[in-house]
Design an enzyme around this catalytic site. Structure first.
Site, short mmCIF file in Angstrom:
data_model
loop_
_atom_site.label_atom_id
_atom_site.label_comp_id
_atom_site.label_asym_id
_atom_site.label_seq_id
_atom_site.Cartn_x
_atom_site.Cartn_y
_atom_site.Cartn_z
N GLN A 1 -85.35 2.99 -13.51
CA GLN A 1 -86.01 1.34 -15.44
C GLN A 1 -84.40 1.00 -15.36
O GLN A 1 -84.09 1.16 -14.43
CB GLN A 1 -85.73 2.45 -16.85
CG GLN A 1 -87.51 2.88 -17.11
CD GLN A 1 -87.16 3.91 -18.44
OE1 GLN A 1 -86.16 4.86 -18.48
NE2 GLN A 1 -88.37 4.23 -18.82
N ASP B 1 -94.09 -0.95 -20.88
CA ASP B 1 -94.61 -0.90 -19.72
C ASP B 1 -96.34 -1.79 -20.11
O ASP B 1 -97.18 -1.79 -18.88
CB ASP B 1 -95.39 0.25 -20.30
CG ASP B 1 -94.00 1.27 -20.76
OD1 ASP B 1 -93.05 1.07 -20.05
OD2 ASP B 1 -94.42 2.78 -20.54
N GLU C 1 -91.13 4.86 -32.77
CA GLU C 1 -90.38 4.53 -31.83
C GLU C 1 -90.74 3.51 -31.63
O GLU C 1 -90.30 2.31 -30.48
CB GLU C 1 -91.94 4.89 -30.44
CG GLU C 1 -92.06 4.80 -29.46
CD GLU C 1 -92.96 5.26 -28.39
OE1 GLU C 1 -92.71 5.24 -26.96
OE2 GLU C 1 -93.30 5.99 -28.81
#
Length: 438
Positions: free
Chosen positions: A109, A171, A403
């Site tokens: 990442q 993503d 989130e």
């Protein structure tokens, strides 16, 4: 008082998500392991009130570093079958330099640890204590940066590639849609765990997951060998966010090495890489036709002319000159900054692929907002920076430490909550940092 109340709530989230083994999960049930860039942001939050936990967060992540310098995106400290794909699927042991003592993923990442270490030093009251910590850890982060430039910069241009969309951190961004069209993976049989915790409409589709899984299967076929992956992966992208974070982390390592002293060769190496990277990110990834930075598809040798929150991230590392920076600000304000929208949607609100509640296809993310805030502040665009910060704080204050969030003020008010994982660690951690900002 309102700030103190929000900080106390954020501290509670972090403390409750901190695990006995010395790492913090992003969110209960949904994400039961340690994630690389999550841990970096989490450490920043902890540094403001519990430096020992901040150091443990970094230690536990670097304890899973591979011998070649690679740092995985997931560290499987514990056994847990509530997340797919888990350790049994990733099979990190296929690579000869993966750690024998712990299972990890085989993808990475964004390399946040450089600027995170600098933040820990800047936040610390006890500078000597943190310097001692840095002496033990900084070379591991430097080794990670050398890994990227030796293994992931195939054209020697100072721009590293990612070979999986999960490596970007963004993503299921619409940026990848055309790449998926070049693939035709089988329909894999797997049991998604994320959609048992979160509404399916907020997550990537099963067919998208087929593509994600197919790339990992290819990497496993080559035992996670970077050279073979670069040769065969259908997904090979130079990402402005990933590279901006690497450049900014190089900058931080240079500052910290100067403070520590005696690291002239490492400083020289990092400076030379940054010089090349800054030139290339402007020459190759800045797209004047859209007034922002864009991704480059190395496999298909073409620019991807779409605007997302990552398109403004080069401000974070000081890449654009003032003229480009002004253009970036104008693009952000015109496309993303309408009065009835929170800054900053993860994908162009005027784009046909924009989806207000689906993961990285439109929602607001606090970590990207934090990066953009730092970038706009760096260029002294105070009004834009202030709006990004205030919008972030309003979202978590009104709806909780989720989130991600709906960018529409009207729809957010109707839903009266955010999306994805609840009591999400980096949303809490970066709220703490925002509220400590002078």
């Amino acid at each position: 008082m309102a700030d103190k109340f929000l900080i106390d709530k954020a501290k509670t989230v972090l403390n409750q998500n901190f695990q006995k083994k010395g790492f913090t999960i992003p969110s209960k049930n949904l994400y039961p392991f340690q994630w690389k860039w999550d841990s970096g942001f989490i450490a920043i939050g902890f540094a403001h009130f519990d430096m020992e936990k901040a150091k443990k967060e970094i230690n536990s992540l670097l304890n899973a570093q591979w011998k070649n310098g690679f740092i995985p995106h997931i560290v499987f400290h514990t056994k847990n079958d509530s997340y797919f794909p888990g350790a049994d699927f990733h099979k990190s042991s296929l690579h000869p330099q993966s750690p024998a003592h712990i299972d990890t993923s085989g993808i990475t990442q964004p390399p946040v640890l450089g600027f995170v270490l600098e933040k820990l030093y800047n936040i610390a009251d006890d500078k000597e204590d943190v310097l001692n910590f840095l002496k033990n850890q900084i070379d591991k982060v430097y080794k990670n940066h050398k890994y990227f430039y030796s293994k992931r910069d195939i054209n020697n241009e100072g721009l590293v590639y990612i070979y999986h969309n999960w490596e970007s951190g963004t993503d299921n961004s619409p940026v990848w849609d055309d790449i998926w069209k070049t693939m035709n993976p089988p329909r894999y049989k797997f049991e998604r765990k994320d959609t048992t915790h979160v509404d399916y409409s907020q997550r990537p589709t099963d067919r998208e997951y087929d593509h994600y899984i197919d790339i990992i299967e290819l990497a496993k076929k080559f035992n996670y060998d970077d050279h073979k992956i670069a040769k065969h992966s259908p997904f090979l992208v130079q990402d402005p966010l990933f590279n901006s974070i690497l450049i900014r982390s190089n900058e931080s390592l240079i500052k910290l090495y100067k403070i520590l002293g005696g690291n002239e060769e490492k400083i020289k190496y990092l400076k030379s890489k940054n010089e090349k990277s800054l030139t290339s990110i402007n020459e190759k990834l800045y797209n004047s036709s859209i007034g922002a930075y864009s991704h480059f598809d190395l496999r298909n040798k073409k620019n991807i002319p779409l605007i997302c929150s990552s398109s403004f991230s080069p401000l974070f590392c000081g890449a654009p000159d003032f003229k480009k920076a002004q253009r970036l600000k104008n693009t952000l304000v015109e496309k993303f900054g309408k009065e009835d929208y929170y800054l900053c949607s993860s994908f162009d609100p005027e784009g046909i692929q924009h989806d207000q509640k689906k993961y990285w296809r439109g929602p607001v993310w606090i970590n990207l907002n934090w990066i953009l805030y730092q970038g706009f502040k760096r260029y002294k665009f105070k009004e834009t920076a202030k709006r990004i910060k205030n919008d972030s704080l309003e979202l978590v204050d009104k709806f909780g430490f989720y989130e991600y969030f709906n960018p529409s003020k009207e729809n957010s008010k109707k839903n009266n909550k955010g999306y994805g994982g609840e009591n999400f660690s980096w949303s809490a951690a970066l709220t703490i940092d925002f509220l400590h900002e002078k």
